[in-house]
Design an enzyme around this catalytic site. Structure first.
Site, PDB file in Angstrom:
ATOM      1  N   GLU A  93       0.813  -1.208   0.000  1.00  0.00           N
ATOM      2  CA  GLU A  93       0.000   0.000   0.000  1.00  0.00           C
ATOM      3  C   GLU A  93       0.847   1.257   0.000  1.00  0.00           C
ATOM      4  OE1 GLU A  93      -3.960  -1.606   2.262  1.00  0.00           O
ATOM      5  OE2 GLU A  93      -2.198  -1.245   3.479  1.00  0.00           O
ATOM      6  N   CYS A 106       3.224   8.269   1.630  1.00  0.00           N
ATOM      7  CA  CYS A 106       3.770   7.242   2.524  1.00  0.00           C
ATOM      8  C   CYS A 106       3.987   5.990   1.669  1.00  0.00           C
ATOM      9  CB  CYS A 106       2.768   7.003   3.652  1.00  0.00           C
ATOM     10  SG  CYS A 106       3.276   5.739   4.818  1.00  0.00           S
ATOM     11  N   CYS A 113       6.801  -7.633   6.741  1.00  0.00           N
ATOM     12  CA  CYS A 113       7.973  -7.150   7.469  1.00  0.00           C
ATOM     13  C   CYS A 113       8.446  -8.241   8.411  1.00  0.00           C
ATOM     14  CB  CYS A 113       7.636  -5.891   8.257  1.00  0.00           C
ATOM     15  SG  CYS A 113       9.062  -5.214   9.140  1.00  0.00           S
ATOM     16  N   CYS A 120       2.048  -3.661  15.354  1.00  0.00           N
ATOM     17  CA  CYS A 120       1.980  -3.299  13.924  1.00  0.00           C
ATOM     18  C   CYS A 120       1.311  -4.411  13.120  1.00  0.00           C
ATOM     19  CB  CYS A 120       3.391  -3.053  13.401  1.00  0.00           C
ATOM     20  SG  CYS A 120       3.467  -2.787  11.621  1.00  0.00           S
ATOM     21  N   GLY A 167       6.806  -2.465   5.778  1.00  0.00           N
ATOM     22  CA  GLY A 167       8.182  -2.937   5.665  1.00  0.00           C
ATOM     23  C   GLY A 167       9.205  -2.112   6.417  1.00  0.00           C
ATOM     24  N   GLU A 168      10.379  -2.715   6.577  1.00  0.00           N
ATOM     25  CA  GLU A 168      11.503  -2.052   7.242  1.00  0.00           C
ATOM     26  C   GLU A 168      12.496  -1.642   6.147  1.00  0.00           C
ATOM     27  OE1 GLU A 168      12.694  -0.784  10.211  1.00  0.00           O
ATOM     28  OE2 GLU A 168      14.291  -0.342   8.809  1.00  0.00           O
ATOM     29  N   SER A 199      12.113   5.904   7.827  1.00  0.00           N
ATOM     30  CA  SER A 199      11.719   5.525   9.187  1.00  0.00           C
ATOM     31  C   SER A 199      12.210   4.107   9.446  1.00  0.00           C
ATOM     32  CB  SER A 199      10.194   5.584   9.309  1.00  0.00           C
ATOM     33  OG  SER A 199       9.788   5.142  10.581  1.00  0.00           O
ATOM     34  N   SER A 221      11.868   4.562  15.162  1.00  0.00           N
ATOM     35  CA  SER A 221      10.705   4.097  15.917  1.00  0.00           C
ATOM     36  C   SER A 221      11.179   3.571  17.261  1.00  0.00           C
ATOM     37  CB  SER A 221       9.996   2.994  15.125  1.00  0.00           C
ATOM     38  OG  SER A 221       9.496   3.543  13.924  1.00  0.00           O
ATOM     39  N   LEU A 222      11.026   4.387  18.291  1.00  0.00           N
ATOM     40  CA  LEU A 222      11.598   4.063  19.597  1.00  0.00           C
ATOM     41  C   LEU A 222      10.630   3.220  20.437  1.00  0.00           C
ATOM     42  CD1 LEU A 222      14.395   4.844  20.637  1.00  0.00           C
ATOM     43  CD2 LEU A 222      13.332   6.745  21.869  1.00  0.00           C
ATOM     44  N   HIS A 223       9.481   3.783  20.730  1.00  0.00           N
ATOM     45  CA  HIS A 223       8.360   3.080  21.374  1.00  0.00           C
ATOM     46  C   HIS A 223       8.576   2.614  22.815  1.00  0.00           C
ATOM     47  CE1 HIS A 223       6.762   3.298  17.430  1.00  0.00           C
ATOM     48  NE2 HIS A 223       7.500   2.338  16.941  1.00  0.00           N
ATOM     49  N   ASN A 300      -3.069   2.773  16.571  1.00  0.00           N
ATOM     50  CA  ASN A 300      -4.246   2.364  15.800  1.00  0.00           C
ATOM     51  C   ASN A 300      -4.470   0.881  16.039  1.00  0.00           C
ATOM     52  OD1 ASN A 300      -4.876   4.892  14.462  1.00  0.00           O
ATOM     53  ND2 ASN A 300      -2.879   4.613  13.507  1.00  0.00           N
ATOM     54  N   CYS A 343      -1.297   4.980  10.386  1.00  0.00           N
ATOM     55  CA  CYS A 343      -0.055   4.269  10.711  1.00  0.00           C
ATOM     56  C   CYS A 343      -0.343   2.890  11.270  1.00  0.00           C
ATOM     57  CB  CYS A 343       0.723   5.011  11.781  1.00  0.00           C
ATOM     58  SG  CYS A 343       1.165   6.644  11.313  1.00  0.00           S
TER      59      CYS A 343
HETATM   60  N1  SAH Z   1       9.442  -0.248   9.595  1.00  0.00           N
HETATM   61  C1  SAH Z   1       9.614   1.138   9.758  1.00  0.00           C
HETATM   62  C2  SAH Z   1       8.678   1.964   8.901  1.00  0.00           C
HETATM   63  C3  SAH Z   1       7.265   1.497   8.754  1.00  0.00           C
HETATM   64  S1  SAH Z   1       6.268   1.620  10.185  1.00  0.00           S
HETATM   65  C4  SAH Z   1       9.495   1.536  11.214  1.00  0.00           C
HETATM   66  O1  SAH Z   1       9.088   0.706  12.020  1.00  0.00           O
HETATM   67  O2  SAH Z   1       9.852   2.660  11.530  1.00  0.00           O
HETATM   68  C5  SAH Z   1       5.944   3.358  10.271  1.00  0.00           C
HETATM   69  C6  SAH Z   1       5.546   3.853  11.662  1.00  0.00           C
HETATM   70  O3  SAH Z   1       4.225   3.394  12.021  1.00  0.00           O
HETATM   71  C7  SAH Z   1       6.484   3.376  12.741  1.00  0.00           C
HETATM   72  O4  SAH Z   1       6.843   4.397  13.632  1.00  0.00           O
HETATM   73  C8  SAH Z   1       5.632   2.360  13.432  1.00  0.00           C
HETATM   74  O5  SAH Z   1       6.082   2.146  14.719  1.00  0.00           O
HETATM   75  C9  SAH Z   1       4.269   2.960  13.364  1.00  0.00           C
HETATM   76  N2  SAH Z   1       3.204   1.995  13.651  1.00  0.00           N
HETATM   77  C10 SAH Z   1       3.200   0.687  13.377  1.00  0.00           C
HETATM   78  N3  SAH Z   1       2.048   0.124  13.772  1.00  0.00           N
HETATM   79  C11 SAH Z   1       1.297   1.101  14.323  1.00  0.00           C
HETATM   80  C12 SAH Z   1      -0.006   1.143  14.881  1.00  0.00           C
HETATM   81  N4  SAH Z   1      -0.769   0.060  14.947  1.00  0.00           N
HETATM   82  N5  SAH Z   1      -0.465   2.326  15.331  1.00  0.00           N
HETATM   83  C13 SAH Z   1       0.293   3.437  15.225  1.00  0.00           C
HETATM   84  N6  SAH Z   1       1.524   3.461  14.692  1.00  0.00           N
HETATM   85  C14 SAH Z   1       2.025   2.306  14.240  1.00  0.00           C
HETATM   86 FE1  SF4 Z   2       8.084  -3.719  10.588  1.00  0.00          FE
HETATM   87 FE2  SF4 Z   2       7.987  -1.107  11.177  1.00  0.00          FE
HETATM   88 FE3  SF4 Z   2       5.819  -2.684  11.495  1.00  0.00          FE
HETATM   89 FE4  SF4 Z   2       7.905  -2.957  13.121  1.00  0.00          FE
HETATM   90  S1  SF4 Z   2       6.581  -1.137  12.936  1.00  0.00           S
HETATM   91  S2  SF4 Z   2       6.783  -4.632  12.128  1.00  0.00           S
HETATM   92  S3  SF4 Z   2       9.599  -2.565  11.738  1.00  0.00           S
HETATM   93  S4  SF4 Z   2       6.791  -2.185   9.568  1.00  0.00           S
END
Ligand code: SAH
Ligand code: SF4
Length: 383
Positions: A93, A106, A113, A120, A167-168, A199, A221-223, A300, A343
């Site tokens: 997508e 985006c 991934c 995610c 994807g990463e 990202s 993406s720290l989290h 989300n 996201c």
């Molecule tokens: N793989 C890369 C880029 C794709 S994800 C990464 O992880 O950075 C893009 C962003 O969406 C990341 O910051 C990810 O943590 C965030 N993300 C993933 N799942 C999410 C969700 N369910 N709700 C909100 N943000 C989310």
């Molecule tokens: Fe992959 Fe980014 Fe989703 Fe983590 S947040 S599973 S690295 S796409």
């Protein structure tokens, strides 16, 4: 070289080498590159300032082909999501997010991934395969020229690209870098380095390589503020723990087009959203001395995650705590959530080679429109 060479696979350097192999001057590549990316041309006969003989050679050896569009959805807020067919039952997508002063696309880098973050939906699908350079660029090529045509505008519409789709990106490095170079090239999309963002969940060695090869804006993406929690949420942390990750961020700043790294932080109810987490984050970035901004992302939710979105008041309190410590913090506006374009909702349709049984049970994406490869679907008719 054969007729199946898709010219979307090349950055300008690659196209120059291709032209040379055809016995042509390298500068012909610049003309060709402009036709393809600036004008959206895919028919060599249209490229009238190229010699007929070159057009003939191109027709025999190459093509310019976008990805077939499976569906296209328009959100009430103007966000558009396209689902592209990448073959073998896989789909990826791309999402266009219009704002007053910019247009952001985006873009996806992989079908699925392999990192498998808990929050995610792409991660829950598992990994199918890397996208090629052409498949990454095709998302921008299609979206930019589709939008120009439908909005009847001649100037650039997409001003920003974020590699935040499925994807990463740093686990698909070889395909990513020529795609980024094409986005930045003045003979193609001419995007500013500051407006192209990679990202990553934290592939440390590749952060260093990106700094050398193609420094664009970096979002990490720290989290989580500590390794125990991050090991659980972002499994890649077990390989590249926080200290190493933040050290790589600091090194990247020497090359980055911006003087800060953006840390993304997805707010998960009761998991990483407490006052002590904010405090730990402040200590973490201070002790490592990384110049940064925080972007808090409201989670989300999707059923398989078993996680919930933090209440708004807690997100605001978290933002205040970081802000009070002098860290610039924003809360991401959710866009396109009525079409599952927000996201982490990008589920595509991935033939999961690693965890087929766990594949997302219900994909809510509604197929609104089918189009043949390269044929634009009509955004204006769909809601
Ligand atoms: N793989 C890369 C880029 C794709 S994800 C990464 O992880 O950075 C893009 C962003 O969406 C990341 O910051 C990810 O943590 C965030 N993300 C993933 N799942 C999410 C969700 N369910 N709700 C909100 N943000 C989310
Ligand atoms: Fe992959 Fe980014 Fe989703 Fe983590 S947040 S599973 S690295 S796409």
């Amino acid at each position: 070289m054969n007729a199946s060479t898709n010219l979307l696979d090349f950055d300008l350097e690659g196209l120059a080498a291709f032209c040379e192999a055809l016995g042509e001057k390298r500068f012909r590549a610049t003309q060709l590159f402009r036709w393809i990316h600036q004008r959206g041309a895919s028919d060599f006969e249209q490229m009238t300032d190229l010699a007929k003989s070159l057009r003939g050679k191109l027709a025999g050896t190459a093509h310019v082909t976008a990805l077939p569009v499976i569906s296209q959805q328009l959100s009430a807020d103007g966000t558009i999501k396209w689902l592209f067919d990448v073959g073998d039952g896989n789909a990826v997508e791309a999402v266009f997010i219009p704002e007053d002063d910019r247009g952001t696309l985006c873009v996806s880098s992989q079908a699925g991934c392999a990192v498998g973050c808990r929050f995610c939906s792409t991660g829950h699908q598992g990994f199918s395969r890397n996208l090629s350079t052409g498949e990454i660029v095709a998302q921008l090529w299609f979206a930019e020229h589709f939008l120009r045509k439908h909005l009847n505008r001649d100037e650039r519409i997409i001003s920003n690209v974020v590699m935040m789709g499925m994807g990463e990106p740093l686990q698909n490095y070889a395909a990513l870098v020529p795609a980024l170079r094409t986005m930045l090239d003045d003979n193609a999309y001419g995007l500013s380095r500051r407006r192209v963002t990679v990202s990553t969940s934290g592939v440390v060695p590749m952060i260093d390589r990106l700094g050398q090869d193609c420094p664009v804006a970096l979002a990490v993406s720290l989290h989580a503020p500590n390794d125990a929690l991050r090991d659980d949420l972002v499994p890649l942390n077990r390989k590249y723990p926080l200290e190493e990750l933040l050290a790589a961020c600091k090194r990247y700043l020497a090359h980055a087009p911006r003087d800060f790294i953006t840390f993304e932080y997805c707010m998960l109810d009761g998991v990483n959203d407490q006052p002590e987490h904010a405090q730990q984050l402040v200590e973490l970035v201070r002790s490592q001395g990384v110049s940064c901004k925080f972007n808090l992302i409201p989670f989300n939710p999707f059923p398989a995650s078993g996680l919930l979105r933090s209440p708004q008041a807690r997100v605001q309190a978290f933002a205040r705590a970081l802000g009070d410590a002098g860290i610039v913090t924003t809360v991401r506006k959710t866009r396109g959530d009525d079409i599952d374009a927000a996201c982490g909702q990008l589920a595509g349709d991935v033939k999961d080679r690693t965890r087929a049984a766990e594949r997302m049970a219900q994909r809510r994406t509604v197929v609104l429109h089918k189009a043949r490869p390269g044929v634009a679907a009509d955004a204006t008719q769909e809601h």
